[in-house]
Design a protein around this motif. Sequence first.
Motif, PDB file in Angstrom:
ATOM      1  N   MET A 127       0.769  -1.279   0.140  1.00  0.00           N
ATOM      2  CA  MET A 127      -0.081   0.027   0.048  1.00  0.00           C
ATOM      3  C   MET A 127       0.827   1.327   0.034  1.00  0.00           C
ATOM      4  O   MET A 127       0.340   2.317  -0.499  1.00  0.00           O
ATOM      5  N   TRP A 128       2.011   1.242   0.727  1.00  0.00           N
ATOM      6  CA  TRP A 128       2.983   2.205   0.504  1.00  0.00           C
ATOM      7  C   TRP A 128       3.278   2.765  -0.625  1.00  0.00           C
ATOM      8  O   TRP A 128       3.064   3.777  -1.065  1.00  0.00           O
ATOM      9  N   TYR A 129       3.583   1.645  -1.875  1.00  0.00           N
ATOM     10  CA  TYR A 129       3.803   2.176  -3.015  1.00  0.00           C
ATOM     11  C   TYR A 129       2.624   2.572  -3.989  1.00  0.00           C
ATOM     12  O   TYR A 129       3.055   3.491  -4.846  1.00  0.00           O
ATOM     13  N   VAL A 130       1.488   1.998  -3.453  1.00  0.00           N
ATOM     14  CA  VAL A 130       0.258   2.301  -4.304  1.00  0.00           C
ATOM     15  C   VAL A 130      -0.015   3.890  -3.763  1.00  0.00           C
ATOM     16  O   VAL A 130      -0.560   4.570  -4.821  1.00  0.00           O
ATOM     17  N   ALA A 131       0.189   4.077  -2.711  1.00  0.00           N
ATOM     18  CA  ALA A 131      -0.042   5.693  -2.103  1.00  0.00           C
ATOM     19  C   ALA A 131       0.910   6.605  -3.018  1.00  0.00           C
ATOM     20  O   ALA A 131       0.822   7.561  -3.306  1.00  0.00           O
ATOM     21  N   VAL A 132       2.263   6.213  -3.339  1.00  0.00           N
ATOM     22  CA  VAL A 132       3.086   6.851  -4.122  1.00  0.00           C
ATOM     23  C   VAL A 132       2.503   7.144  -5.426  1.00  0.00           C
ATOM     24  O   VAL A 132       2.720   8.115  -6.183  1.00  0.00           O
ATOM     25  N   ALA A 133       2.167   5.980  -6.091  1.00  0.00           N
ATOM     26  CA  ALA A 133       1.553   5.886  -7.418  1.00  0.00           C
ATOM     27  C   ALA A 133       0.288   6.977  -7.407  1.00  0.00           C
ATOM     28  O   ALA A 133       0.356   7.813  -8.415  1.00  0.00           O
ATOM     29  N   ALA A 134      -0.465   7.015  -6.584  1.00  0.00           N
ATOM     30  CA  ALA A 134      -1.708   7.542  -6.592  1.00  0.00           C
ATOM     31  C   ALA A 134      -1.316   9.211  -6.193  1.00  0.00           C
ATOM     32  O   ALA A 134      -1.830  10.199  -6.975  1.00  0.00           O
ATOM     33  N   GLY A 135      -0.224   9.499  -5.289  1.00  0.00           N
ATOM     34  CA  GLY A 135       0.275  10.800  -5.358  1.00  0.00           C
ATOM     35  C   GLY A 135       0.582  11.427  -6.493  1.00  0.00           C
ATOM     36  O   GLY A 135       0.589  12.616  -7.024  1.00  0.00           O
ATOM     37  N   SER A 156       6.872   3.442  -8.796  1.00  0.00           N
ATOM     38  CA  SER A 156       5.527   3.512  -8.355  1.00  0.00           C
ATOM     39  C   SER A 156       5.128   4.789  -8.953  1.00  0.00           C
ATOM     40  O   SER A 156       4.217   5.191  -9.499  1.00  0.00           O
ATOM     41  N   ALA A 157       5.963   6.000  -8.778  1.00  0.00           N
ATOM     42  CA  ALA A 157       5.750   7.391  -9.059  1.00  0.00           C
ATOM     43  C   ALA A 157       5.664   7.396 -10.750  1.00  0.00           C
ATOM     44  O   ALA A 157       4.549   8.261 -11.015  1.00  0.00           O
ATOM     45  N   ASP A 158       6.326   6.528 -11.290  1.00  0.00           N
ATOM     46  CA  ASP A 158       6.416   6.657 -12.872  1.00  0.00           C
ATOM     47  C   ASP A 158       5.168   6.154 -13.179  1.00  0.00           C
ATOM     48  O   ASP A 158       4.588   6.607 -14.294  1.00  0.00           O
ATOM     49  N   LEU A 159       4.655   5.042 -12.796  1.00  0.00           N
ATOM     50  CA  LEU A 159       3.356   4.493 -13.184  1.00  0.00           C
ATOM     51  C   LEU A 159       2.155   5.141 -12.876  1.00  0.00           C
ATOM     52  O   LEU A 159       1.325   5.424 -13.839  1.00  0.00           O
ATOM     53  N   GLY A 160       2.150   6.183 -11.857  1.00  0.00           N
ATOM     54  CA  GLY A 160       1.034   6.915 -11.526  1.00  0.00           C
ATOM     55  C   GLY A 160       1.258   8.138 -12.523  1.00  0.00           C
ATOM     56  O   GLY A 160       0.020   8.325 -13.003  1.00  0.00           O
TER      57      GLY A 160
END
Length: 265
Positions: free
Chosen positions: A1-9, A107-111
């Motif tokens: 969930m930590w990296y999901v939050a990074v992607a969502a952000g 994760s950030a790049d996928l978001g």
Amino acid sequence: MWYVAVAAGSFRRYATYRVATVAGVFTNTVFGFIVAYTYIALWDARPHLGGYDQAQALTFVWTAQALLAASSLMAGGGLDELQERIRTGDIAVDLYRPADLQVWWLSADLGRAALQLIGRGVVPMAVGALVFPLALPADPATWGWFLVSVTLGVVVSFALRYLVALASFWLLDGTGLALISGLACLFFSGMVLPLRVFPGGFGEVAQLLPWAAILQVPVDVLVGARGGGALLRGLAFQAVWGAVLLALGRLVQSAATRKVVVHGG
């Protein structure tokens, strides 16, 4: 969930740049028309060039414009920020975070890619479909496989750009290398011209390079040039390049981390 939050952000962050998104949509659409009419002239002179009919070639044009920002075909993406953090030394803060550096930026790049695909991809593709006879599939499963292929292509793109960004640990200013990488991506991804059009052994080699996984394979999936076993081989090709390049990135990251420790960063 930590990296999901990074992607969502990251998705929310890029969603705030509405004017830039609109400008990007306009630019992609204009260039789409320019390239489309160039392709029409080329395919009128050479029907079925590269194994594509004219509708498939035009679909290639508009898919490339739709994926230009999402797949970072001109390099950069969000990783120019990583290069700058390395240059200024702010990367030391990132290394203290209780998170893996590579997975954090992936994760950030996928978001970022998800927002760009929706914000800058849908409209140019829709405009192209309204004006030109595109070879878009009617089967929802093909669209599903296309999105899987696009995701794998984004991972390969990230892995390449991550390696370029990490080179800044040694180069200090990686701008030149990033420009070279961007030019290589534009040419060998098929953005300039589909790789299937390249002659002889050069074309065969070009289709084996990692850049082919970013654009050429996803478009082939969409236009029906890859089906059945060829589809699975294409996805496997992307997955293997993604795994290899991410593993190489971890090795370079490990070496760079030791360099930072040695220099007191």
